[in-house]
Write a protein that holds these residues in place. Sequence first.
Motif, PDB file in Angstrom:
ATOM      1  N   VAL A   1      29.901  15.612  21.732  1.00 19.75           N
ATOM      2  CA  VAL A   1      31.125  15.010  21.171  1.00 19.75           C
ATOM      3  C   VAL A   1      31.146  13.524  21.550  1.00 19.75           C
ATOM      4  N   VAL A   2      31.491  12.655  20.608  1.00 16.23           N
ATOM      5  CA  VAL A   2      31.423  11.210  20.876  1.00 16.23           C
ATOM      6  C   VAL A   2      32.622  10.758  21.706  1.00 16.23           C
ATOM      7  N   THR A   3      32.509   9.565  22.277  1.00 16.88           N
ATOM      8  CA  THR A   3      33.607   8.992  23.073  1.00 16.88           C
ATOM      9  C   THR A   3      34.396   8.003  22.206  1.00 16.88           C
TER      10      THR A   3
ATOM     11  N   LEU B   1      39.202  15.163  20.117  1.00 19.67           N
ATOM     12  CA  LEU B   1      37.830  15.081  20.663  1.00 19.67           C
ATOM     13  C   LEU B   1      37.838  15.187  22.185  1.00 19.67           C
ATOM     14  N   LYS B   2      39.024  15.127  22.780  1.00 19.43           N
ATOM     15  CA  LYS B   2      39.144  15.311  24.246  1.00 19.43           C
ATOM     16  C   LYS B   2      39.652  16.721  24.568  1.00 19.43           C
TER      17      LYS B   2
ATOM     18  N   ILE C   1      35.514  20.713  22.932  1.00 18.04           N
ATOM     19  CA  ILE C   1      34.293  20.249  23.593  1.00 18.04           C
ATOM     20  C   ILE C   1      33.430  21.449  23.998  1.00 18.04           C
ATOM     21  N   LYS C   2      34.068  22.476  24.563  1.00 15.26           N
ATOM     22  CA  LYS C   2      33.311  23.661  25.017  1.00 15.26           C
ATOM     23  C   LYS C   2      32.588  24.333  23.854  1.00 15.26           C
ATOM     24  N   ARG C   3      33.320  24.484  22.733  1.00 13.27           N
ATOM     25  CA  ARG C   3      32.707  25.144  21.555  1.00 13.27           C
ATOM     26  C   ARG C   3      31.530  24.326  21.033  1.00 13.27           C
TER      27      ARG C   3
ATOM     28  N   ARG D   1      35.936  23.490  11.185  1.00 15.85           N
ATOM     29  CA  ARG D   1      36.925  24.499  11.616  1.00 15.85           C
ATOM     30  C   ARG D   1      37.301  24.315  13.088  1.00 15.85           C
ATOM     31  N   ASP D   2      36.307  23.915  13.888  1.00 20.37           N
ATOM     32  CA  ASP D   2      36.632  23.630  15.296  1.00 20.37           C
ATOM     33  C   ASP D   2      37.560  22.414  15.381  1.00 20.37           C
ATOM     34  N   LEU D   3      37.254  21.367  14.568  1.00 20.05           N
ATOM     35  CA  LEU D   3      38.077  20.152  14.609  1.00 20.05           C
ATOM     36  C   LEU D   3      39.480  20.417  14.063  1.00 20.05           C
TER      37      LEU D   3
END
Length: 328
Positions: free
Chosen positions: A294-296, A278-279, A284-286, A45-47
Amino acid sequence: MKRLLVLAAAATALFAASAQTFPGSRPITLVVPFAAGGPTDRVARDLAEAMRKSMGGANFVVENVNGAGGTIGANKVAKAAPDGHTLLLHHIGMAAAPGLYRKLPYKPLEDFDYLGMINEVPMTIIGKPQLAANNYRDLENYIRNNSGKLNIAHAGLGSASHLCGLMWQAAINAKDAMTTIPFGGTAPAMNALMGGQVDMMCDQTTNTTGQIEAGRVKAYAVTTARPLSGNKLLKDYPSLQEMGLKSFNLTIWHGLYAPKGTPPAALAQINAALKLALKDPDFIKRQEGLGAVVVTDNRVEPAAHKAFVAAEIAKLKPVIEAAGKFAD
Ligand code: MLT
């Protein structure tokens, strides 16, 4: 003249439709192979929120398809139309299932197009509020002194919580000390734990952080190699390695998949939107607020993602065989 105008309007509409780029107005369904409210659902859901933004307002719909440790949902996507409108968000279960299911209805490496990794999430060993152990050392002694009388919940055979429980019980030589209780996801399992209907669980910090903070469950240890020193809530809990379980190191990675044969243009668009999402500072905060990392970009390359999952399948197979339990 009128006929000419009608033909022109029809041609314009047809052109507009054919020139419509992916995804157009049709929704993109993001299948989560576990129950709503659990850690996998949280990541999805965040994504979805972040990818709505990075895909210019695309309509993402999260669909929970749980059961059989995530293999029912994964199989649904493997068999879905490869048009970019059905995606799978799955975790380490993508690599655990081949070792647990002798008749798996899909092939993880052949039946999907790989879109990239998303994050890594630590796990926590937790207990019901009434559990008569107040630290990890007490917990191991309590398990030994009550062998056969305790139970441990998980989200189905092949789930991250099941895999963690298998590895943990093998590491403390308590393979048969606890009865395992499966649920459709660790959201319902967490409710049972908080209600005292089950004794213990190994679950991801995306699901346990809030309950630990609220004192609704007891926490004992983290499954990462080292303690989560940067996490204000979990920094004081030991790692299982510190408690003597040599080389115990488990984090739950999540990745994004499409059915094999999805058009390359759609895959490229989704991959680019995933990298942007992802940026996204809110995403990221959540995620970091729940202990996830979170991956790079280098891990959001499809080829690297697929190579990683292939290596994980090979790594987990002997671990699962050592536990000696197949799911089917
Ligand atoms: C797992 O144990 O695999 C996950 O926590 C399941 C879930 O997301 O509910």
